[in-house]
Scaffold this motif. Structure first.
Motif, PDB file in Angstrom:
ATOM      1  N   SER A 167      39.297  -8.034  36.618  1.00  0.00           N
ATOM      2  CA  SER A 167      38.480  -9.123  36.089  1.00  0.00           C
ATOM      3  C   SER A 167      39.133  -9.798  34.887  1.00  0.00           C
ATOM      4  CB  SER A 167      37.088  -8.604  35.696  1.00  0.00           C
ATOM      5  OG  SER A 167      37.179  -7.682  34.632  1.00  0.00           O
ATOM      6  N   ARG A 168      40.165  -9.209  34.331  1.00  0.00           N
ATOM      7  CA  ARG A 168      40.896  -9.765  33.191  1.00  0.00           C
ATOM      8  C   ARG A 168      42.385  -9.784  33.532  1.00  0.00           C
ATOM      9  NH1 ARG A 168      36.110 -10.082  32.471  1.00  0.00           N
ATOM     10  NH2 ARG A 168      34.965  -9.716  30.554  1.00  0.00           N
ATOM     11  N   PRO A 169      42.842 -10.757  34.334  1.00  0.00           N
ATOM     12  CA  PRO A 169      44.221 -10.743  34.827  1.00  0.00           C
ATOM     13  C   PRO A 169      45.285 -10.933  33.734  1.00  0.00           C
ATOM     14  CG  PRO A 169      43.158 -12.800  35.408  1.00  0.00           C
ATOM     15  CD  PRO A 169      42.100 -11.915  34.811  1.00  0.00           C
ATOM     16  N   TYR A 170      44.887 -11.301  32.525  1.00  0.00           N
ATOM     17  CA  TYR A 170      45.838 -11.510  31.430  1.00  0.00           C
ATOM     18  C   TYR A 170      46.017 -10.250  30.579  1.00  0.00           C
ATOM     19  CZ  TYR A 170      41.209 -12.384  29.578  1.00  0.00           C
ATOM     20  OH  TYR A 170      39.877 -12.276  29.287  1.00  0.00           O
ATOM     21  N   MET A 171      45.262  -9.195  30.851  1.00  0.00           N
ATOM     22  CA  MET A 171      45.368  -7.958  30.083  1.00  0.00           C
ATOM     23  C   MET A 171      46.386  -7.020  30.734  1.00  0.00           C
ATOM     24  SD  MET A 171      43.357  -8.401  27.566  1.00  0.00           S
ATOM     25  CE  MET A 171      43.454  -6.783  26.863  1.00  0.00           C
ATOM     26  N   ALA A 172      47.057  -6.230  29.897  1.00  0.00           N
ATOM     27  CA  ALA A 172      48.060  -5.300  30.407  1.00  0.00           C
ATOM     28  C   ALA A 172      47.779  -3.899  29.883  1.00  0.00           C
ATOM     29  CB  ALA A 172      49.451  -5.732  29.945  1.00  0.00           C
ATOM     30  N   SER A 173      48.094  -2.909  30.680  1.00  0.00           N
ATOM     31  CA  SER A 173      48.019  -1.513  30.271  1.00  0.00           C
ATOM     32  C   SER A 173      49.442  -0.990  30.189  1.00  0.00           C
ATOM     33  CB  SER A 173      47.219  -0.697  31.294  1.00  0.00           C
ATOM     34  OG  SER A 173      47.307   0.687  30.997  1.00  0.00           O
ATOM     35  N   LEU A 174      49.892  -0.681  28.985  1.00  0.00           N
ATOM     36  CA  LEU A 174      51.232  -0.114  28.816  1.00  0.00           C
ATOM     37  C   LEU A 174      51.122   1.385  29.028  1.00  0.00           C
ATOM     38  CD1 LEU A 174      52.335  -2.155  25.706  1.00  0.00           C
ATOM     39  CD2 LEU A 174      52.693  -2.657  28.108  1.00  0.00           C
ATOM     40  N   GLN A 175      51.912   1.893  29.946  1.00  0.00           N
ATOM     41  CA  GLN A 175      51.794   3.290  30.318  1.00  0.00           C
ATOM     42  C   GLN A 175      53.111   4.028  30.160  1.00  0.00           C
ATOM     43  OE1 GLN A 175      49.941   3.577  34.166  1.00  0.00           O
ATOM     44  NE2 GLN A 175      48.213   2.313  33.536  1.00  0.00           N
ATOM     45  N   PHE A 176      52.992   5.315  29.855  1.00  0.00           N
ATOM     46  CA  PHE A 176      54.147   6.196  29.742  1.00  0.00           C
ATOM     47  C   PHE A 176      53.849   7.420  30.578  1.00  0.00           C
ATOM     48  CE2 PHE A 176      56.487   9.645  27.605  1.00  0.00           C
ATOM     49  CZ  PHE A 176      57.767   9.130  27.720  1.00  0.00           C
ATOM     50  N   GLN A 177      54.694   7.689  31.556  1.00  0.00           N
ATOM     51  CA  GLN A 177      54.523   8.801  32.486  1.00  0.00           C
ATOM     52  C   GLN A 177      53.123   8.795  33.115  1.00  0.00           C
ATOM     53  OE1 GLN A 177      55.629  12.315  30.255  1.00  0.00           O
ATOM     54  NE2 GLN A 177      57.807  11.883  30.523  1.00  0.00           N
ATOM     55  N   GLY A 178      52.665   7.602  33.488  1.00  0.00           N
ATOM     56  CA  GLY A 178      51.390   7.456  34.180  1.00  0.00           C
ATOM     57  C   GLY A 178      50.152   7.493  33.305  1.00  0.00           C
ATOM     58  N   HIS A 179      50.306   7.538  31.983  1.00  0.00           N
ATOM     59  CA  HIS A 179      49.160   7.580  31.074  1.00  0.00           C
ATOM     60  C   HIS A 179      49.132   6.332  30.195  1.00  0.00           C
ATOM     61  CE1 HIS A 179      48.223  11.722  32.107  1.00  0.00           C
ATOM     62  NE2 HIS A 179      49.525  11.974  32.022  1.00  0.00           N
ATOM     63  N   HIS A 180      47.946   5.734  30.072  1.00  0.00           N
ATOM     64  CA  HIS A 180      47.763   4.554  29.227  1.00  0.00           C
ATOM     65  C   HIS A 180      48.041   4.928  27.776  1.00  0.00           C
ATOM     66  CE1 HIS A 180      45.937   0.839  27.707  1.00  0.00           C
ATOM     67  NE2 HIS A 180      45.362   1.601  26.797  1.00  0.00           N
TER      68      HIS A 180
END
Length: 70
Positions: free
Chosen positions: A37-50
Motif C-alpha cells: 500500500s506504500r510503494p515508495y517505502m523500503a525495508s532495508l534488510q540484512f540476512q533476511g531481517h529488517h
C-alpha cells in the motif's frame, strides 16, 4: 567548566519532558500497513531481517537516516 555544567543540567531537565515510552525506541500509536500500500517505502534488510526503513526518492535511490548502516 561552567558551560559543561550547564549543558549537563539542561540534559537532565530535558529528559523529564520526553513522552512516556520514548526511551523504549518503539513506534507509539502506529498502525500496520497493508502490504504494497506504500510503494515508495523500503525495508532495508540484512540476512533476511529488517534493520531500517527508507523512502524511494528516485527509481535508483533510497533515502534513509544516518543510523541505518550495518
Amino acid at each position: 567548566m561552567q558551560g559543561s555544567s550547564f549543558l549537563h543540567m539542561l540534559l537532565l531537565v530535558s529528559m523529564n519532558f520526553l513522552p512516556v515510552g520514548a526511551s523504549e525506541g518503539g513506534i507509539v500509536g502506529g498502525r500496520v500497513a497493508e502490504p504494497h500500500s506504500r510503494p515508495y517505502m523500503a525495508s532495508l534488510q540484512f540476512q533476511g531481517h529488517h534493520i531500517c526503513g527508507g523512502i524511494l526518492i528516485r527509481d535508483d535511490y533510497i533515502l534513509t537516516a544516518a543510523h541505518c548502516k550495518k
